[in-house]
Each structure stands twice: as C-alpha cells, then as structure tokens.
Design an enzyme around this catalytic site. Structure first.
Site, PDB file in Angstrom:
ATOM      1  N   ASP A 198      -7.969   1.626 -50.345  1.00  0.00           N
ATOM      2  CA  ASP A 198      -6.580   1.241 -50.152  1.00  0.00           C
ATOM      3  C   ASP A 198      -6.537   0.073 -49.169  1.00  0.00           C
ATOM      4  O   ASP A 198      -7.005   0.176 -48.035  1.00  0.00           O
ATOM      5  CB  ASP A 198      -5.794   2.436 -49.606  1.00  0.00           C
ATOM      6  CG  ASP A 198      -4.318   2.153 -49.452  1.00  0.00           C
ATOM      7  OD1 ASP A 198      -3.963   1.258 -48.666  1.00  0.00           O
ATOM      8  OD2 ASP A 198      -3.506   2.828 -50.105  1.00  0.00           O
ATOM      9  N   ASP A 224       1.885  -5.170 -58.573  1.00  0.00           N
ATOM     10  CA  ASP A 224       2.826  -4.401 -59.381  1.00  0.00           C
ATOM     11  C   ASP A 224       4.245  -4.669 -58.886  1.00  0.00           C
ATOM     12  O   ASP A 224       4.545  -4.465 -57.706  1.00  0.00           O
ATOM     13  CB  ASP A 224       2.494  -2.911 -59.256  1.00  0.00           C
ATOM     14  CG  ASP A 224       3.214  -2.048 -60.283  1.00  0.00           C
ATOM     15  OD1 ASP A 224       4.356  -2.383 -60.654  1.00  0.00           O
ATOM     16  OD2 ASP A 224       2.631  -1.044 -60.718  1.00  0.00           O
TER      17      ASP A 224
END
Length: 227
Positions: free
Chosen positions: A106, A129
């Site tokens: 992450d 995204d």
C-alpha cells in the site's frame, strides 16, 4: 479505525513468465513489508540517487520506459496488483533497466512508515481509480490528507505529477492540489509532458474521445506538511 482503501484488490492469473519473474527477481528488486525499513535512494540502489515514487504502476511498461530514459534517478513503483508487479520485473529485466525497484505494498502506508520526510525527487500518480460514484469519493487517492502526506515526503523542489482521463476527477484534483501547500507549475492543467510515456490504457481512452489532464505541482523550499 480501519483505513479506507484507495484501490480495488484485484486478482489475476500469472503466466509462467510472470511466475518466474516473481520467483527470481522480486527477492532482488522488491521492497518487502519489512526490508528495507528505511526506503530512500541510498538504501535501494547503494548510492545516493534522487528517488522517484510511482503510485500505481499498473502493468509497468510505462514505468520501465521512464526509468530507462532517466538513468541518473532511481524509480520505485508501488503496485499491489501481483500480475502488474510480475510484468514490471520481467520487462525491466528484458530491457536491462537497473534503476528500478518495486514495492508490492500500500503506497500510503509506505509513505507514512518507510519513506523519510523531504526525500523524494518526484511522485507520479498516473490514471488512479476515479471512483466515480459520489459515495466512493472518499476512496480517491487525491485527498487533502494524502496530498499533505506526499508533500511532506517531497524534497524542496520535488514534483507531484498526476494524470487522469476522467474530467470530474481532474477538476477534483486541481481543486485539491491548488488548496494544498504545493505550487502549481502551470496556470491550471499542464501540457502533456513529453517524458510521460503513452500507455495502452491512455491510448484506448483517446480512441474513445476521452480527454487527458496532466497536473504538475512543486514543493517550494521551507514548505513541510504533515510528517
């Protein structure tokens, strides 16, 4: 409190080529959850080179191309999609690119826990995204708190370069970045930089008549946000 993910966890099949790349190359060129603890140019490359972090490198071809064209800097690709990590490693080996490392982690945790303040030459966030539904906007990577974190890790003069083909997200990015402590290098959106390679995703968007927006913001000296 559970952290809100800014990405979709995705699964994908690995080809034999990709499995081989992961097995052989990830232990050599990968940043694991524990090693190295401190992530900077010196620890990753054995010499104090300026470090560029790319958040979400996808399948990695564009990242490899940028690293190959910029050998005086080190590149670190943060990507949680395993087939993308494997493909990046395979393509980098095929092209003989050595100034590139990959972190299958992450990116926000990497920034918070492992990357020192004032240490990055640049951060690239290309086509994240867009999370288009209003109820999902909280999952967008470009948020005030995330931008503040990125700014704190940029060295003075360091650049945050974002790109998107989603007009509403582009407006969101411009508003959010303009309200941060970073300084816009252009009057609004940036012209498309020649050094940013075309991606298959981007070309498909252009074929579908989707405009592409680049945003380039810089950290000025003496400007330190949340550590």
């Amino acid at each position: 409190m559970v952290a809100i993910r800014t990405y979709h966890p995705r699964r994908g099949r690995l080809s034999g080529r990709h499995r081989d790349a992961l097995d052989r190359l990830l232990p050599v060129y990968g940043v694991s959850e524990t090693s190295p603890v401190r992530v900077d140019g010196a620890t990753l490359f054995g010499r104090d080179v300026p470090l560029v972090l790319e958040i979400g490198s996808g399948m990695g071809e564009a990242t490899v191309e940028m690293a190959a064209a910029d050998p005086d800097r080190g590149y670190l690709a943060a990507e949680i999609h395993t087939p993308g990590v494997a493909n990046l490693l395979a393509v980098a080996e095929e092209r003989g690119v050595t100034n590139l490392r990959v972190a299958p982690l992450d990116a926000l945790e990497l920034l918070r826990e492992r990357i020192p303040p004032d240490s990055l030459a640049a951060v690239h966030i290309f086509f994240p995204d867009p999370w288009p539904k209003a109820r999902h906007h909280k999952r967008r990577l470009i948020q005030p708190a995330h931008v503040s974190l990125v700014a704190s890790r940029l060295a003075p003069g360091g650049v945050l370069h974002c790109a998107t083909d989603w007009p509403e997200y582009a407006s969101w990015m411009l508003e959010t970045l303009s309200a941060s402590a970073l300084v816009n290098c252009f009057d609004g959106y940036a012209p498309r930089p020649e050094h940013r390679p075309w991606t298959k995703f981007e070309l498909r968007g252009i074929e579908a008549a989707r405009p592409v927006f680049d945003l380039v913001f810089r950290k000025v000296a003496g400007n330190n946000e949340s550590r």
